[in-house]
Design a protein around this motif. Structure first.
Motif, PDB file in Angstrom:
ATOM      1  N   SER A   1     -10.753   7.814 -13.712  1.00 48.78           N
ATOM      2  CA  SER A   1     -10.341   9.121 -13.191  1.00 48.78           C
ATOM      3  C   SER A   1      -9.275   9.776 -14.059  1.00 48.78           C
ATOM      4  CB  SER A   1      -9.842   8.983 -11.758  1.00 48.78           C
ATOM      5  OG  SER A   1      -8.694   8.158 -11.725  1.00 48.78           O
ATOM      6  N   SER A   2      -8.920   9.137 -15.156  1.00 50.30           N
ATOM      7  CA  SER A   2      -7.923   9.691 -16.072  1.00 50.30           C
ATOM      8  C   SER A   2      -8.495  10.892 -16.816  1.00 50.30           C
ATOM      9  CB  SER A   2      -7.506   8.622 -17.085  1.00 50.30           C
ATOM     10  OG  SER A   2      -6.807   9.197 -18.162  1.00 50.30           O
TER      11      SER A   2
ATOM     12  N   GLN B   1       0.822  -1.220   0.000  1.00 54.30           N
ATOM     13  CA  GLN B   1       0.000   0.000   0.000  1.00 54.30           C
ATOM     14  C   GLN B   1       0.854   1.269   0.000  1.00 54.30           C
ATOM     15  OE1 GLN B   1      -2.645  -0.532   3.320  1.00 54.30           O
ATOM     16  NE2 GLN B   1      -3.807  -2.108   2.276  1.00 54.30           N
ATOM     17  N   TRP B   2       1.930   1.250  -0.768  1.00 51.82           N
ATOM     18  CA  TRP B   2       2.774   2.428  -0.898  1.00 51.82           C
ATOM     19  C   TRP B   2       2.200   3.407  -1.912  1.00 51.82           C
ATOM     20  CZ3 TRP B   2       8.296  -0.121  -1.263  1.00 51.82           C
ATOM     21  CH2 TRP B   2       8.637  -0.639  -0.008  1.00 51.82           C
ATOM     22  N   MET B   3       1.275   2.932  -2.761  1.00 54.07           N
ATOM     23  CA  MET B   3       0.688   3.763  -3.811  1.00 54.07           C
ATOM     24  C   MET B   3      -0.772   3.364  -4.002  1.00 54.07           C
ATOM     25  SD  MET B   3       3.556   3.098  -6.756  1.00 54.07           S
ATOM     26  CE  MET B   3       3.457   4.670  -7.561  1.00 54.07           C
ATOM     27  N   SER B   4      -1.553   4.303  -4.531  1.00 54.80           N
ATOM     28  CA  SER B   4      -2.909   3.965  -4.948  1.00 54.80           C
ATOM     29  C   SER B   4      -2.842   3.406  -6.376  1.00 54.80           C
ATOM     30  CB  SER B   4      -3.792   5.207  -4.924  1.00 54.80           C
ATOM     31  OG  SER B   4      -3.391   6.117  -5.938  1.00 54.80           O
ATOM     32  N   ARG B   5      -3.931   2.845  -6.848  1.00 55.24           N
ATOM     33  CA  ARG B   5      -3.961   2.345  -8.235  1.00 55.24           C
ATOM     34  C   ARG B   5      -3.695   3.472  -9.219  1.00 55.24           C
ATOM     35  NH1 ARG B   5      -9.035  -1.848  -8.848  1.00 55.24           N
ATOM     36  NH2 ARG B   5      -8.064  -3.524  -7.691  1.00 55.24           N
ATOM     37  N   GLU B   6      -4.304   4.616  -8.965  1.00 54.14           N
ATOM     38  CA  GLU B   6      -4.124   5.758  -9.865  1.00 54.14           C
ATOM     39  C   GLU B   6      -2.666   6.219  -9.891  1.00 54.14           C
ATOM     40  OE1 GLU B   6      -8.259   5.195  -8.970  1.00 54.14           O
ATOM     41  OE2 GLU B   6      -6.581   5.458  -7.604  1.00 54.14           O
ATOM     42  N   GLU B   7      -2.038   6.276  -8.728  1.00 54.68           N
ATOM     43  CA  GLU B   7      -0.631   6.665  -8.672  1.00 54.68           C
ATOM     44  C   GLU B   7       0.243   5.652  -9.406  1.00 54.68           C
ATOM     45  OE1 GLU B   7      -0.257   9.040  -4.440  1.00 54.68           O
ATOM     46  OE2 GLU B   7      -0.414   6.849  -4.404  1.00 54.68           O
ATOM     47  N   PHE B   8      -0.087   4.368  -9.261  1.00 52.49           N
ATOM     48  CA  PHE B   8       0.680   3.338  -9.949  1.00 52.49           C
ATOM     49  C   PHE B   8       0.547   3.491 -11.461  1.00 52.49           C
ATOM     50  CE2 PHE B   8       1.321  -0.826 -11.863  1.00 52.49           C
ATOM     51  CZ  PHE B   8       2.552  -1.174 -11.337  1.00 52.49           C
ATOM     52  N   VAL B   9      -0.673   3.718 -11.930  1.00 54.29           N
ATOM     53  CA  VAL B   9      -0.899   3.883 -13.371  1.00 54.29           C
ATOM     54  C   VAL B   9      -0.137   5.098 -13.890  1.00 54.29           C
ATOM     55  CG1 VAL B   9      -2.651   4.419 -15.113  1.00 54.29           C
ATOM     56  CG2 VAL B   9      -3.095   2.663 -13.411  1.00 54.29           C
ATOM     57  N   GLU B  10      -0.164   6.214 -13.142  1.00 54.02           N
ATOM     58  CA  GLU B  10       0.562   7.415 -13.557  1.00 54.02           C
ATOM     59  C   GLU B  10       2.072   7.164 -13.595  1.00 54.02           C
ATOM     60  OE1 GLU B  10      -0.635  10.547 -10.937  1.00 54.02           O
ATOM     61  OE2 GLU B  10      -2.723  10.456 -11.611  1.00 54.02           O
TER      62      GLU B  10
ATOM     63  N   ALA C   1      -3.531  -5.540 -16.489  1.00 53.05           N
ATOM     64  CA  ALA C   1      -4.235  -4.523 -17.275  1.00 53.05           C
ATOM     65  C   ALA C   1      -5.710  -4.490 -16.906  1.00 53.05           C
ATOM     66  CB  ALA C   1      -4.060  -4.794 -18.767  1.00 53.05           C
ATOM     67  N   LEU C   2      -6.333  -5.660 -16.762  1.00 49.83           N
ATOM     68  CA  LEU C   2      -7.743  -5.717 -16.390  1.00 49.83           C
ATOM     69  C   LEU C   2      -7.977  -5.194 -14.977  1.00 49.83           C
ATOM     70  CD1 LEU C   2      -8.719  -9.159 -17.961  1.00 49.83           C
ATOM     71  CD2 LEU C   2      -9.293  -6.864 -18.805  1.00 49.83           C
ATOM     72  N   LYS C   3      -7.047  -5.475 -14.078  1.00 49.69           N
ATOM     73  CA  LYS C   3      -7.173  -5.028 -12.696  1.00 49.69           C
ATOM     74  C   LYS C   3      -7.037  -3.506 -12.588  1.00 49.69           C
ATOM     75  CE  LYS C   3      -5.426  -7.735  -9.564  1.00 49.69           C
ATOM     76  NZ  LYS C   3      -4.484  -8.427  -8.689  1.00 49.69           N
ATOM     77  N   LEU C   4      -6.205  -2.916 -13.449  1.00 54.69           N
ATOM     78  CA  LEU C   4      -5.973  -1.471 -13.393  1.00 54.69           C
ATOM     79  C   LEU C   4      -6.966  -0.682 -14.240  1.00 54.69           C
ATOM     80  CD1 LEU C   4      -2.078  -1.423 -13.511  1.00 54.69           C
ATOM     81  CD2 LEU C   4      -3.550  -1.008 -11.547  1.00 54.69           C
ATOM     82  N   LEU C   5      -7.807  -1.362 -14.994  1.00 60.71           N
ATOM     83  CA  LEU C   5      -8.783  -0.707 -15.859  1.00 60.71           C
ATOM     84  C   LEU C   5      -9.656   0.316 -15.134  1.00 60.71           C
ATOM     85  CD1 LEU C   5      -9.378  -0.870 -18.860  1.00 60.71           C
ATOM     86  CD2 LEU C   5     -11.126  -2.569 -18.359  1.00 60.71           C
ATOM     87  N   PRO C   6     -10.155   0.027 -13.928  1.00 59.76           N
ATOM     88  CA  PRO C   6     -10.985   1.028 -13.242  1.00 59.76           C
ATOM     89  C   PRO C   6     -10.260   2.351 -12.971  1.00 59.76           C
ATOM     90  CG  PRO C   6     -11.250  -1.115 -12.202  1.00 59.76           C
ATOM     91  CD  PRO C   6     -10.141  -1.242 -13.208  1.00 59.76           C
ATOM     92  N   ALA C   7      -8.941   2.333 -12.886  1.00 60.30           N
ATOM     93  CA  ALA C   7      -8.197   3.566 -12.635  1.00 60.30           C
ATOM     94  C   ALA C   7      -8.311   4.537 -13.803  1.00 60.30           C
ATOM     95  CB  ALA C   7      -6.727   3.250 -12.357  1.00 60.30           C
ATOM     96  N   LEU C   8      -8.668   4.034 -14.993  1.00 56.01           N
ATOM     97  CA  LEU C   8      -8.815   4.915 -16.156  1.00 56.01           C
ATOM     98  C   LEU C   8     -10.026   5.832 -16.046  1.00 56.01           C
ATOM     99  CD1 LEU C   8      -7.890   2.589 -19.145  1.00 56.01           C
ATOM    100  CD2 LEU C   8      -6.558   4.462 -18.186  1.00 56.01           C
TER     101      LEU C   8
END
Length: 191
Positions: free
Chosen positions: A140-141, A42-51, A131-138
């Motif tokens: 807020s893109s 938990q060092w990053m959120s999904r959005e931070e990881f994607v960025e 990729a499928l797991k990180l899809l919801p982070a898009l």
């Protein structure tokens, strides 16, 4: 850094986290990195990881190495960047050197060649699952979910079917993505 995100307590913890990460991946560490850095540590959120991953992919060099440098720097500055990089490279380097010493004899065996092909399939599956797991982070893109998926589909077609050189795909579709995101951000700012 997001609210509630934890941080490594020391450079030693950072080193061992990236060493663990490097030892779990075979040909595709990004899936493991997402699970470790976002879900387990938990060092990053999904959005931070994607960025961070998006920035790592644009920079020259392996994505996960760039990611380790950025995360190490984020928490401990230049020392953290070097420690995270050392964690990513130390044990895999020793393993690769050991395997290279044995390679001449064992790579000719059909069982070893089959095992390596199987590991390639597992790696592709891990990348797809990430990729499928990180899809919801898009959602807020600034680009938005539908345009991002369309650009991803165009990239797959351009690379896999049309066989365009990667540099032109990155410049063309990356430029298009940046233009669309900047336009949408400009529209939101005007409201």
């Amino acid at each position: 850094m997001s609210q509630g995100a934890r941080a490594p307590r020391s450079l030693t913890e950072l080193f061992w986290a990236f060493s663990r990460l490097a030892l779990q991946g075979f040909g595709g560490v990004i899936a493991v990195a997402q699970r470790e850095l976002v879900e387990r540590l938990q060092w990053m959120s999904r959005e931070e990881f994607v960025e961070a991953l998006a920035a790592a992919q644009v920079l020259p060099g392996p994505n996960v190495i760039n990611l380790s440098l950025m995360i190490g720097d984020r928490f401990f500055g230049l020392r953290g960047a070097f420690v995270a990089l050392a964690g990513m490279l130390c044990f895999p380097s020793v393993i690769v050197l050991g395997l290279a010493a044995l390679a001449g004899h064992y790579l000719a065996m059909p069982q070893v060649a089959g095992a390596l092909r199987g590991m390639g399939a597992v790696s592709a599956g891990l990348i797809l699952a990430t990729a499928l797991k990180l899809l919801p982070a898009l959602k807020s893109s600034p680009l938005g979910l539908l345009p991002a998926l369309l650009i991803a589909a165009l990239a797959i077609v351009a690379i896999a079917i049309v066989r365009m050189p990667l540099i032109w795909v990155v410049l063309g579709l990356g430029g298009l993505g940046m233009l669309l995101a900047a336009r949408r951000l400009g529209q939101e700012k005007a409201m």
